[in-house]
Design an enzyme around this catalytic site. Structure first.
Site, PDB file in Angstrom:
ATOM      1  N   ASN A 140       0.844  -1.204   0.000  1.00 36.75           N
ATOM      2  CA  ASN A 140       0.000   0.000   0.000  1.00 36.75           C
ATOM      3  C   ASN A 140       0.873   1.244   0.000  1.00 36.75           C
ATOM      4  O   ASN A 140       2.109   1.148  -0.017  1.00 36.75           O
ATOM      5  CB  ASN A 140      -0.957  -0.021   1.199  1.00 36.75           C
ATOM      6  CG  ASN A 140      -0.210  -0.052   2.515  1.00 36.75           C
ATOM      7  OD1 ASN A 140       0.507   0.884   2.848  1.00 36.75           O
ATOM      8  ND2 ASN A 140      -0.342  -1.140   3.265  1.00 36.75           N
ATOM      9  N   PRO A 163      -2.978 -11.403  11.101  1.00 34.02           N
ATOM     10  CA  PRO A 163      -3.274 -11.117  12.513  1.00 34.02           C
ATOM     11  C   PRO A 163      -3.326  -9.614  12.741  1.00 34.02           C
ATOM     12  O   PRO A 163      -2.617  -8.853  12.084  1.00 34.02           O
ATOM     13  CB  PRO A 163      -2.084 -11.740  13.261  1.00 34.02           C
ATOM     14  CG  PRO A 163      -1.029 -11.967  12.246  1.00 34.02           C
ATOM     15  CD  PRO A 163      -1.690 -12.065  10.907  1.00 34.02           C
TER      16      PRO A 163
HETATM   17  N1  CTP Z   1      -3.095  -2.706  12.722  1.00 32.88           N
HETATM   18  C1  CTP Z   1      -2.303  -3.771  13.126  1.00 32.88           C
HETATM   19  N2  CTP Z   1      -2.401  -4.957  12.501  1.00 32.88           N
HETATM   20  C2  CTP Z   1      -3.276  -5.160  11.504  1.00 32.88           C
HETATM   21  C3  CTP Z   1      -4.108  -4.092  11.081  1.00 32.88           C
HETATM   22  C4  CTP Z   1      -3.985  -2.870  11.717  1.00 32.88           C
HETATM   23  O1  CTP Z   1      -1.488  -3.590  14.038  1.00 32.88           O
HETATM   24  N3  CTP Z   1      -3.352  -6.341  10.929  1.00 32.88           N
HETATM   25  C5  CTP Z   1      -2.993  -1.429  13.448  1.00 32.88           C
HETATM   26  C6  CTP Z   1      -2.460  -0.279  12.622  1.00 32.88           C
HETATM   27  O2  CTP Z   1      -1.053  -0.174  12.740  1.00 32.88           O
HETATM   28  C7  CTP Z   1      -3.166   0.912  13.244  1.00 32.88           C
HETATM   29  C8  CTP Z   1      -4.494   0.332  13.694  1.00 32.88           C
HETATM   30  O3  CTP Z   1      -4.306  -1.070  13.807  1.00 32.88           O
HETATM   31  O4  CTP Z   1      -2.521   1.352  14.408  1.00 32.88           O
HETATM   32  C9  CTP Z   1      -5.637   0.597  12.754  1.00 32.88           C
HETATM   33  O5  CTP Z   1      -5.314   0.227  11.453  1.00 32.88           O
HETATM   34  P1  CTP Z   1      -6.339   0.401  10.275  1.00 32.88           P
HETATM   35  O6  CTP Z   1      -5.780  -0.192   9.036  1.00 32.88           O
HETATM   36  O7  CTP Z   1      -6.831   1.811  10.226  1.00 32.88           O
HETATM   37  O8  CTP Z   1      -7.547  -0.449  10.821  1.00 32.88           O
HETATM   38  P2  CTP Z   1      -8.092  -1.835  10.469  1.00 32.88           P
HETATM   39  O9  CTP Z   1      -8.092  -2.649  11.708  1.00 32.88           O
HETATM   40  O10 CTP Z   1      -7.383  -2.435   9.305  1.00 32.88           O
HETATM   41  O11 CTP Z   1      -9.598  -1.451  10.104  1.00 32.88           O
HETATM   42  P3  CTP Z   1     -10.255  -0.976   8.719  1.00 32.88           P
HETATM   43  O12 CTP Z   1      -9.322  -1.392   7.620  1.00 32.88           O
HETATM   44  O13 CTP Z   1     -11.535  -1.715   8.717  1.00 32.88           O
HETATM   45  O14 CTP Z   1     -10.441   0.485   8.827  1.00 32.88           O
END
Ligand code: CTP
Length: 404
Positions: free
Chosen positions: A212, A309
């Site tokens: 990304n 995870p």
């Molecule tokens: N994060 C993480 N591990 C993942 C996904 C996310 O540690 N597998 C952490 C990111 O580093 C960030 C937070 O969770 O601090 C939120 O990440 P984000 O991508 O905004 O959220 P998602 O859980 O992926 O939710 P969505 O994509 O539905 O918005």
């Protein structure tokens, strides 16, 4: 500008690294400092006072008998005005002089006469590797440190004499980063901080993958700000082309699974965990160990995905976090409805503090705007450079730590 309002006395002693002091002087001024140069006779063998005067826009001092000072006490006047004295380069001989409190030239006299509690002394040693490694120099270093001198360390590599090893003066940009860090408030002393940063890369085959647009800049800025605040920092970085901040331990990872393993491990010895990484939510269910080839029938590959995870959620639900030994901070990159999404994400990830930002507006940029959401509500950190926001965030984290 990180050094606005700071007045720095830049002392030069005899060594070939004097040529780097010219660049350093410019760099300090560019960051808003005023610089008064003081040189020893030996330094003037390597670079002229004319050069240093032109760069600093102030006449250089090189004698304790300088008649320009009405009271004829430049050692008192110069040291009283300074926010810090920085000796760069600091020769082995000058270190020995400082150590013994000798005062037979203006620079050493000024260092001895400085108000020790109000005007810090920073030194950037520069010498041949044998001189650096000599027990006398190492003994002097240890003693100078315990006398309160801030020793900036040395670089490693080719030396002017043709030898290779430790003892080079740090480069001007490295010294600048050290000086800026020195002036930052030490809000996280004794803390161990882990920061995840950048994107992850989920391999499809040996040459392709899914990633990304995260640049890693916000996470790198937070790692730098935490280090400036006195913390011991580990930065777990996905594939990004950024240079790690000075003093930060960097762990390079590629996939979400690699990042997960590194983060879970590091978090066990840490007191603060900041998850800025844009971790891929899914990875291909299988990875081909050979490059996928086109066939003549034009068949397109079908990719199956499995979920990665959730690193933050897992770390935040660890026993360490539950008993208050690990403070977890999450980020949320959203495209709209920032407050609502950030509030929901904070609860879902079970973290005390969640930092929202508008992803598409900030990816790859040097500035950002943050919305901090905790149990008390929301706080806005208006648009600023990522480094400045990172410093503000560090201060906000420090305020919220259980011991505060
Ligand atoms: N994060 C993480 N591990 C993942 C996904 C996310 O540690 N597998 C952490 C990111 O580093 C960030 C937070 O969770 O601090 C939120 O990440 P984000 O991508 O905004 O959220 P998602 O859980 O992926 O939710 P969505 O994509 O539905 O918005």
């Amino acid at each position: 500008m990180d050094l606005s309002g700071k007045h720095i006395v830049l002392g030069l002693t005899g060594g070939i690294a004097c040529y780097k002091a010219a660049e350093l002087c410019r760099a300090l001024i560019k960051q808003g400092a005023t610089v008064q140069v003081v040189m020893t006779d030996a330094a003037a063998q390597f670079i002229t006072p004319v050069t240093m005067q032109a760069l600093s826009n102030r006449t250089v001092y090189d004698s304790q008998w300088d008649a320009r000072e009405r009271n004829n006490m430049p050692h008192i006047n110069l040291s009283r005005e300074a926010d810090a004295i920085l000796i760069a380069p600091c020769s082995a001989d000058f270190m020995a002089k400082l150590l013994h409190g000798r005062a037979d030239d203006l620079l050493s006299l000024m260092c001895l006469a400085r108000p020790i509690g109000a005007v810090p002394l920073l030194i950037a040693p520069a010498m041949n590797r044998e001189m650096w490694a000599h027990p006398a120099t190492q003994r002097n270093l240890a003693q100078l440190r315990s006398d309160g001198t801030h020793v900036l360390g040395v670089g490693n590599g080719d030396q002017a004499c043709g030898e290779m090893g430790d003892g080079r003066m740090l480069e001007p940009d490295e010294l600048l980063e050290e000086v800026i860090a020195f002036f930052q408030p030490k809000l996280l002393v004794g803390h161990k901080v882990v920061v995840t940063a950048g994107p992850t890369f989920e391999a499809i085959d040996p040459v392709r993958g899914i990633t990304n647009l995260s640049s890693g800049k916000m996470g790198f800025a937070i790692a730098r700000a935490a280090h400036e605040a006195g913390a011991e920092v580990r930065l777990i970085a996905g594939p990004v082309a950024l240079i790690a901040p000075r003093g930060v331990t960097r762990l390079d990872v590629r996939s979400a699974l690699d990042m997960h393993a590194a983060a879970v491990d590091c978090a066990q010895q840490s007191t603060i965990f900041v998850a800025t990484a844009a971790v891929a939510d899914w990875r291909p269910a299988t990875t081909s160990d050979q490059k996928l080839k086109k066939d003549s029938a034009g068949t397109t590959p079908r990719l199956e995905f499995v979920e990665n995870p959730d690193i933050l959620a897992e770390v935040a639900s660890s026993e360490r976090a539950a008993r208050g030994a690990l403070y977890c901070v999450g980020f949320a990159a959203e495209s709209h409805d920032l407050l609502a999404h950030a509030t929901a994400k904070r609860l879902r990830k079970n973290v005390p503090l969640l930092v929202g930002n508008i992803g598409p507006a900030t990816f790859g940029q040097d500035d950002n705007a943050l919305l901090l959401v905790d149990a008390q509500g929301a706080t806005e950190l208006p648009r600023n450079t990522k480094l400045e926001l990172a410093r503000q965030l560090v201060a906000e984290i420090a305020k919220r730590l259980p011991s505060h």
